[in-house]
Design an enzyme around this catalytic site. Structure first.
Site, PDB file in Angstrom:
ATOM      1  N   TYR A  99     141.940 118.399  14.247  1.00  0.00           N
ATOM      2  CA  TYR A  99     141.436 118.375  15.844  1.00  0.00           C
ATOM      3  C   TYR A  99     142.251 117.611  16.366  1.00  0.00           C
ATOM      4  O   TYR A  99     142.990 117.827  17.648  1.00  0.00           O
ATOM      5  CB  TYR A  99     140.118 118.046  15.755  1.00  0.00           C
ATOM      6  CG  TYR A  99     139.612 118.119  17.256  1.00  0.00           C
ATOM      7  CD1 TYR A  99     139.413 119.138  18.064  1.00  0.00           C
ATOM      8  CD2 TYR A  99     139.459 116.786  17.934  1.00  0.00           C
ATOM      9  CE1 TYR A  99     139.027 118.976  19.459  1.00  0.00           C
ATOM     10  CE2 TYR A  99     138.966 116.767  19.447  1.00  0.00           C
ATOM     11  CZ  TYR A  99     138.709 117.949  19.988  1.00  0.00           C
ATOM     12  OH  TYR A  99     138.369 117.868  21.302  1.00  0.00           O
ATOM     13  N   SER A 131     142.203 114.842  24.245  1.00  0.00           N
ATOM     14  CA  SER A 131     141.094 114.392  23.928  1.00  0.00           C
ATOM     15  C   SER A 131     141.573 112.716  23.199  1.00  0.00           C
ATOM     16  O   SER A 131     142.800 112.859  22.876  1.00  0.00           O
ATOM     17  CB  SER A 131     140.216 115.069  22.748  1.00  0.00           C
ATOM     18  OG  SER A 131     139.398 114.212  21.857  1.00  0.00           O
TER      19      SER A 131
END
Length: 311
Positions: free
Chosen positions: A185, A159
């Site tokens: 994350y 990501s």
């Protein structure tokens, strides 16, 4: 330094467009998290090209509707489900033990983003345990099946949020530092990219690349405060480059199946091309140096092996 890999496709290309003319008949694929969001469209595109596709999901019963939809839409009846909870190493081990025969494509698509601090029964922070350690154990466990297949490929879904944190080896599981969900994350997504870097060094006969799918409204965002997102978009900050799920799956299937990337390994792709280095002029794209760092990649691999050995 090797030349940057580019293709005729871009951020607006769809998975179906990328797969045009590609025949995957006789090839077998696994898509983790294949029952929702980008995973569905990744599985659909691979099945549409003739591959046998297994959706590795936490609840196979809940995925039956998705399976039927893919079969009806593609005419390919070789769309299967199997249980897999990436946060549970017992589940990962059972999945690996149950896999029979060669494996040509592994797409590590499943993930979790933004929950409050949560730990597995082993005390591991949930982002890292699910997004990295679960996929690491799955890929290394299935390595014999991948090598048997010949010219196999692994897609490690990262990501753009990887830019928020390198792998903080002194405290990966937030045992001493304050927990911040976005950074947690980000650390796990950096780990997904570093996995590709190190696997490319260690493995022959298996291509491993990381991808940034794009910003897509999927169930992955269920922990994101919608009011916070609305305020961000109304603040005058750079507009998020939203993609459809079909566009979000394009880079994954490109890396998984396109002959344009035969033999390419250890790279990080976004918008269907190898990413450029992170630059302040691009608030959403690019790859940070810490996500491609060879020393960190080796350290992460060795850390992961030691951690999983302690089960």
């Amino acid at each position: 330094m090797s030349a940057r890999i580019t293709t005729p496709f871009n951020g607006e290309s769809t998975a179906a467009e990328v797969m045009t003319g590609i025949d995957l008949t006789g090839r077998r694929a696994i898509v983790t998290g294949g029952a929702s969001g980008i995973g569905v469209e990744t599985a659909r595109a691979l099945a549409g090209a003739g591959a046998e596709v297994t959706l590795a999901v936490r609840n196979p019963l809940a995925a039956h509707g998705t399976v039927r939809d893919i079969i009806d839409g593609t005419g390919n009846k070789q769309v299967l489900t199997a249980p897999l909870d990436l946060a549970d190493q017992t589940s990962v081990a059972a999945f690996v033990a149950g896999w029979q025969g060669p494996l040509h494509i592994l797409v590590g698509n499943a993930g979790i983003m933004g929950p409050p601090l949560t730990r597995t029964p082993q005390g591991r922070e949930l982002h890292f345990a699910t997004n990295h350690l679960g996929h690491f154990a799955l890929a290394t466990g299935l390595y014999p099946a991948l090598t048997t297949a010949g010219d196999a490929r692994i897609v490690s879904v990262s990501s753009s949020q990887h830019r928020l944190s390198p792998a903080v080896f002194d405290d990966i599981h937030y045992e001493k530092r304050p927990y911040e969900p976005n950074a947690a994350y980000g650390q796990s997504k950096t780990a997904n990219a570093l996995f590709a870097v190190e696997a490319a060094k260690r493995w022959t006969g298996v291509s491993v690349n990381a991808v940034m799918p794009g910003v897509v409204r999927t169930n992955l965002m269920r922990h994101v405060d919608p009011e916070l997102l609305a305020r961000f978009e109304a603040s005058g900050a750079p507009t998020l480059p939203w993609k459809t799920v079909e566009q979000g799956a394009a880079t994954s299937v490109l890396v998984a199946a396109s002959p344009l990337l035969t033999g390419v390994t250890g790279r990080y792709f976004e918008d269907c091309n190898e990413a450029l280095p992170l630059h302040s002029d691009d608030p959403h794209g690019g790859v940070a140096a810490h996500a491609l760092d060879a020393e960190a990649a080796t350290r992460l691999w060795e850390y992961s092996i030691r951690t999983l050995a302690r089960r």
